[in-house]
Write an enzyme that holds these catalytic residues in place. Structure first.
Site, PDB file in Angstrom:
ATOM      1  N   LYS A 198       3.597   0.831   9.519  1.00 46.23           N
ATOM      2  CA  LYS A 198       4.261   2.618   8.676  1.00 46.23           C
ATOM      3  C   LYS A 198       3.525   3.569   9.197  1.00 46.23           C
ATOM      4  O   LYS A 198       4.473   4.282   9.167  1.00 46.23           O
ATOM      5  CB  LYS A 198       4.185   1.824   7.137  1.00 46.23           C
ATOM      6  CG  LYS A 198       4.595   1.536   6.241  1.00 46.23           C
ATOM      7  CD  LYS A 198       3.896   1.235   4.711  1.00 46.23           C
ATOM      8  CE  LYS A 198       3.298  -0.068   4.342  1.00 46.23           C
ATOM      9  NZ  LYS A 198       2.634  -0.033   4.003  1.00 46.23           N
ATOM     10  N   GLU A 239       0.718  -1.545   0.283  1.00 47.60           N
ATOM     11  CA  GLU A 239       0.550  -0.268  -0.014  1.00 47.60           C
ATOM     12  C   GLU A 239       0.941   1.169   0.130  1.00 47.60           C
ATOM     13  O   GLU A 239       1.771   1.353   0.878  1.00 47.60           O
ATOM     14  CB  GLU A 239      -0.587   0.241   1.122  1.00 47.60           C
ATOM     15  CG  GLU A 239      -1.433   0.524   1.509  1.00 47.60           C
ATOM     16  CD  GLU A 239      -2.662   1.031   2.957  1.00 47.60           C
ATOM     17  OE1 GLU A 239      -2.477   0.619   3.026  1.00 47.60           O
ATOM     18  OE2 GLU A 239      -3.565   1.996   3.132  1.00 47.60           O
ATOM     19  N   ARG A 299       3.589 -12.904  10.510  1.00 45.53           N
ATOM     20  CA  ARG A 299       4.834 -11.020  10.416  1.00 45.53           C
ATOM     21  C   ARG A 299       6.206 -11.120  10.996  1.00 45.53           C
ATOM     22  O   ARG A 299       6.453 -12.061  12.263  1.00 45.53           O
ATOM     23  CB  ARG A 299       4.298  -9.763  11.107  1.00 45.53           C
ATOM     24  CG  ARG A 299       2.299  -9.521  10.187  1.00 45.53           C
ATOM     25  CD  ARG A 299       1.936  -8.407  11.379  1.00 45.53           C
ATOM     26  NE  ARG A 299       2.580  -6.728  10.636  1.00 45.53           N
ATOM     27  CZ  ARG A 299       1.704  -6.756  10.061  1.00 45.53           C
ATOM     28  NH1 ARG A 299       1.129  -7.106   9.106  1.00 45.53           N
ATOM     29  NH2 ARG A 299       2.091  -5.621   9.274  1.00 45.53           N
TER      30      ARG A 299
HETATM   31  P1  ATP Z   1       2.132  -1.579   7.370  1.00 45.61           P
HETATM   32  O1  ATP Z   1       1.042  -1.951   8.444  1.00 45.61           O
HETATM   33  O2  ATP Z   1       3.061  -1.450   8.065  1.00 45.61           O
HETATM   34  O3  ATP Z   1       1.278  -0.610   6.791  1.00 45.61           O
HETATM   35  P2  ATP Z   1       1.036  -3.445   6.162  1.00 45.61           P
HETATM   36  O4  ATP Z   1       0.808  -5.323   5.894  1.00 45.61           O
HETATM   37  O5  ATP Z   1      -0.254  -2.486   6.158  1.00 45.61           O
HETATM   38  O6  ATP Z   1       2.303  -3.159   6.939  1.00 45.61           O
HETATM   39  P3  ATP Z   1       0.997  -3.390   3.180  1.00 45.61           P
HETATM   40  O7  ATP Z   1       2.293  -2.388   2.348  1.00 45.61           O
HETATM   41  O8  ATP Z   1      -0.051  -3.775   3.077  1.00 45.61           O
HETATM   42  O9  ATP Z   1       2.019  -3.470   4.661  1.00 45.61           O
HETATM   43  O10 ATP Z   1       2.295  -4.467   2.641  1.00 45.61           O
HETATM   44  C1  ATP Z   1       2.834  -5.182   1.581  1.00 45.61           C
HETATM   45  C2  ATP Z   1       3.318  -6.622   1.963  1.00 45.61           C
HETATM   46  O11 ATP Z   1       3.947  -6.553   2.844  1.00 45.61           O
HETATM   47  C3  ATP Z   1       1.888  -7.677   2.642  1.00 45.61           C
HETATM   48  O12 ATP Z   1       1.411  -8.549   1.904  1.00 45.61           O
HETATM   49  C4  ATP Z   1       2.347  -7.773   4.133  1.00 45.61           C
HETATM   50  O13 ATP Z   1       1.751  -8.847   4.293  1.00 45.61           O
HETATM   51  C5  ATP Z   1       3.365  -7.397   3.710  1.00 45.61           C
HETATM   52  N1  ATP Z   1       4.109  -7.324   5.158  1.00 45.61           N
HETATM   53  C6  ATP Z   1       3.765  -6.174   5.248  1.00 45.61           C
HETATM   54  N2  ATP Z   1       4.186  -5.956   6.605  1.00 45.61           N
HETATM   55  C7  ATP Z   1       4.983  -7.228   7.296  1.00 45.61           C
HETATM   56  C8  ATP Z   1       5.488  -7.722   8.072  1.00 45.61           C
HETATM   57  N3  ATP Z   1       6.033  -6.916   8.980  1.00 45.61           N
HETATM   58  N4  ATP Z   1       6.245  -9.648   8.305  1.00 45.61           N
HETATM   59  C9  ATP Z   1       5.603  -9.513   6.802  1.00 45.61           C
HETATM   60  N5  ATP Z   1       5.289  -9.215   5.999  1.00 45.61           N
HETATM   61  C10 ATP Z   1       4.843  -7.828   6.002  1.00 45.61           C
HETATM   62 MG    MG Z   2      -1.397  -1.358   5.098  1.00 47.17          MG
END
Ligand code: ATP
Ligand code: MG
Length: 563
Positions: free
Chosen positions: A282, A46, A272
Site C-alpha cells: 500500500k 490496516e 505473501r
Molecule cells: P501492505 O504492505 O500492502 O500495507 P500489509 O500486510 O501491511 O500490506 P494489512 O492491511 O496490514 O497490509 O494486511 C491485512 C492482511 O492481508 C494481513 O493479514 C496481511 O498479512 C495480508 N496481506 C497483505 N499483503 C499480502 C500479500 N502480498 N500476500 C498475502 N497476504 C497479504
Molecule cells: Mg501494514
C-alpha cells in the site's frame, strides 16, 4: 448408476473441492482432536490504503476457511495508527470485500473497540514488572536494540520502579509528554536472538484525532500489542498472517501468556504474493497515486482490487486466481499470465463478441455500388447460440485495422496485402488492388475487390489457408476510445528495488481512437466483452457520455499486435 447421474455427481464433487494446503491440514487436525469445536478466523486490514491482490489472497483464505468448516470470519480494522489511517479507506475496503462476494460475521470490528481493555492490560504488565516507560529517543532505542549479529543493551530507564512506571504511563496518557519523548516497552530480554523480543514497544504517543475514538486517547497501542489481544477477545482460533510476522509469533504468545485473558488463539504464517512487474504494498502504491503516476487507486494498471474491477476483472476470476496460486510457506513472485489466464478462461465462456477497429484505415470495396448495403445476422457467441444474434452491416466503405494490412507480400503474413486475398469476418473474401497515401506517406485508403461468389475450395487447394480479418462499416459504427495497458514497471520485481520509480514503463498506457459495430448497446457494456481477434475489454466506469471508453483487460493472443 446412470451415466447422467455419474457425470453430474463428478461435477458436484469437483465444484466442492476443498483445498489441501498446510493450514487446512492443521485445522482438520484441530477439529479431529477437539482442540477447537468452531473455527473462527479474521481478516485484519490496516485502513491506510486500498486493498490489493495480496489482500485478496488473505481474504479468500480466511473467508473460505470459515465457509468450508462452517465457522465464522470477522472483519477487523487494525486502526491503531491515526497518523496514516483514514475513514475513506475503511469504506473502500468494505466495498472491495463485498464485491469479492464475501460477508464478514456480525458487525465490522475495530481494534479501537478494545482500546480500554488493551490499556488495562498494559497497566497489568507494568504491575507485573513486565513493562516500563522508556525515555530514550527513537534513534537511541534503535542503537540499544543491537542487530542480528550484536546483542542488545538494556536501556537506562529499564529498572524504574513499578510505581514510577505507573505514574509515568498515566502522564503519557494525560498528554504530559510530547510525541516521541516517551513510550511504553515490554520488559523481555535485550539479549534474545529474536530482535522482536528485545523490549518491543507496546504504546506510543500520537496527538492525532482518531476516526473512531476521536480525542479520547493520545497514546496508541502498537500492532504487536493490540493484534494478539484483539484476536483473543474475538476468540479467533486460527490467526493467519504473512511470513514476515513469523518472529512476531514469539511476542504474540508472550503477551497472551502474561495478561489475564482466557482464550489463546494461535498464529500461523503463510507466504505473501508478489506479482511480476508491479509493486504490491500500500505504501508504494500510494506513492504512485500521490505523484499522479497513475489515475488514482483504481487506475486499471494498479494491482488493487478496485483497479482490477475497473479494468474488467470479475470477482470469480480473482477468487480463481487466489485458489490457483494456493497457500504455501515459500515467498514467490507470480507470472502475470496466470492472472490473465483466469479471466480469459471465464470470459471465453461468458463474453459477447463484437468487432472493433482500434486503429482504423479506410478500405473501399470498388466493385460495390455506393448505396450497397448487406445486413448480416451473426451469433453473439460462436459456441453458445443461446446468447442470441445481432445484425452487422457491410457497405462499400469499411474500416480495417492498420495492423491487418501490409504493403509487402509475405507468405507467412495471413492478413491483407497487395494482390492477396483475405476473408472479412462474417462476410466476403476480398483482394487488395492498390493503395493511396497522404502527404506524410501514411496509407489513407486501400482499394479492394470483393468476391460475392467465391469458391473457397479452389483457394484452399493452391495456397495456405486464407486469413480472416475483422472490420467495421464506415457508414454504420460507433466511435470509441481504446486504452491498451502494459505492465506498470519494466523491472520484473520492482518491489525489491529501493529506487523502484526509475523502472516505470513509459508505455504502460496507450490510447487509440477507433470504431465499433453499432449493434453494441448500453446493456452490453455493463459486462466485459470480446472484440474479435483482439482481446477482452470493459467499458470504463468514468465513461463520459460523449465517447465510449474501453479498457483492455487482456489480449486474446500475443500474435495480434497493434500498430
Ligand atoms: P501492505 O504492505 O500492502 O500495507 P500489509 O500486510 O501491511 O500490506 P494489512 O492491511 O496490514 O497490509 O494486511 C491485512 C492482511 O492481508 C494481513 O493479514 C496481511 O498479512 C495480508 N496481506 C497483505 N499483503 C499480502 C500479500 N502480498 N500476500 C498475502 N497476504 C497479504
Ligand atoms: Mg501494514
Amino acid at each position: 448408476m446412470s451415466k447422467f447421474f455419474l457425470t453430474n455427481f463428478k461435477f458436484k464433487m469437483k465444484k466442492k473441492k476443498i483445498p489441501s494446503n498446510f493450514i487446512y491440514k492443521i485445522i482438520n487436525k484441530d477439529l479431529c482432536t477437539k482442540k477447537c469445536i468452531k473455527i473462527r478466523t479474521r481478516f485484519p486490514p490496516e485502513p491506510n490504503g486500498y486493498l490489493h491482490l495480496g489482500h485478496a489472497k488473505s481474504i479468500c483464505l480466511n473467508f473460505q476457511i470459515a465457509k468450508n468448516f462452517q465457522g465464522t470470519c470477522n472483519l477487523r480494522f487494525d486502526d491503531t495508527n491515526p497518523k496514516t489511517q483514514h475513514k475513506k479507506y475503511i469504506e473502500a475496503i468494505k466495498n472491495d470485500i463485498k464485491w469479492l462476494r464475501f460477508q464478514w460475521y456480525g458487525t465490522v470490528r475495530y481494534a479501537s473497540d478494545y482500546f480500554d481493555k488493551i490499556y488495562y492490560f498494559a497497566i497489568e504488565l507494568i504491575k507485573k514488572n513486565l513493562a516500563y516507560v522508556e525515555e530514550l529517543s527513537s534513534d537511541e532505542i534503535r542503537k540499544y536494540r543491537g542487530s542480528l549479529t550484536k546483542i542488545g543493551q538494556n536501556s537506562p530507564y529499564r529498572d524504574r520502579s513499578i510505581q514510577e512506571n505507573l505514574y509515568l504511563f498515566e502522564k503519557m496518557r494525560n498528554g504530559n509528554f510530547t510525541e516521541g519523548s516517551a513510550c511504553l516497552r515490554a520488559k523481555i530480554d535485550m539479549k534474545s536472538p529474536f530482535i522482536i523480543m528485545r523490549d518491543p514497544i507496546l504504546y506510543r504517543i500520537r496527538f492525532r484525532s482518531h476516526h473512531h475514538t476521536k480525542n479520547k486517547w493520545c497514546i496508541y497501542p502498537t500492532y504487536d500489542f493490540s493484534h494478539c489481544i484483539s484476536d483473543a477477545i474475538e476468540e479467533i482460533t486460527h490467526s493467519l498472517c504473512t511470513l514476515e510476522f513469523q518472529d512476531n509469533r514469539q511476542l504474540y504468545n508472550w503477551i497472551l501468556k502474561n495478561v489475564s485473558i482466557q482464550f489463546l488463539p494461535k498464529q500461523y504464517e503463510f507466504s505473501r504474493i508478489n506479482l511480476e512487474y508491479t509493486v504490491m504494498s500500500k505504501r508504494k502504491l500510494k506513492i504512485l497515486v500521490k505523484n499522479n503516476i497513475v489515475d488514482g487507486w483504481d487506475d486499471p494498471r494498479m494491482p488493487t482490487i478496485s483497479g482490477l474491477r475497473r479494468r474488467g476483472y470479475t470477482p470469480s476470476s480473482i477468487r480463481a486466481f487466489c485458489n490457483l496460486i494456493g497457500i504455501t510457506k515459500q515467498n514467490n513472485i507470480i507470472d502475470i499470465s496466470l492472472l490473465e489466464s483466469c479471466i480469459k478462461k471465464e470470459l471465453n465462456v461468458t463474453a459477447i463478441r463484437f468487432m472493433a477497429v482500434i486503429n482504423p484505415v479506410l478500405l473501399i470495396l470498388e466493385n460495390l455500388a455506393d448505396t450497397y448495403e448487406k445486413v448480416i445476422e451473426v451469433f453473439n457467441h460462436p459456441n453458445n447460440h443461446n446468447m442470441g444474434k445481432r445484425k452487422i452491416f457491410l457497405h462499400k466503405k469499411i474500416y480495417i485495422d492498420r495492423s491487418d494490412f501490409s504493403e509487402k507480400q509475405n507468405i507467412l503474413y495471413k492478413r491483407l496485402s497487395l494482390g492477396k486475398k483475405v476473408k472479412l469476418r462474417h462476410s466476403y473474401v476480398i483482394i487488395a488492388n492498390r493503395i493511396e497515401k497522404n502527404e506524410t506517406g501514411e496509407i489513407k485508403t486501400i482499394f479492394c475487390t470483393c468476391y460475392k461468389k467465391y469458391d473457397k475450395n479452389s483457394e484452399l487447394k493452391d495456397s495456405n489457408k486464407i486469413g480472416v480479418i475483422h472490420w467495421v462499416s464506415a457508414k454504420n459504427n460507433i466511435p470509441a476510445e481504446f486504452r491498451f495497458y502494459q505492465n506498470l514497471f519494466t523491472h520484473v520485481n520492482p518491489d525489491n528495488i529501493k529506487d523502484f520509480l526509475s523502472f516505470l514503463n513509459p508505455n504502460s498506457l496507450k490510447i487509440y481512437h477507433g470504431v465499433i459495430e453499432n449493434s453494441i448497446t448500453k446493456n452490453h457494456i455493463k459486462y466485459p466483452i470480446q472484440f474479435e481477434r483482439i482481446g477482452y475489454f470493459f467499458a470504463d466506469q468514468y465513461n463520459n457520455n460523449k465517447n465510449l471508453i474501453f479498457n483492455l483487460i487482456t489480449h486474446l493472443s500475443k500474435k495480434w499486435k497493434i500498430v
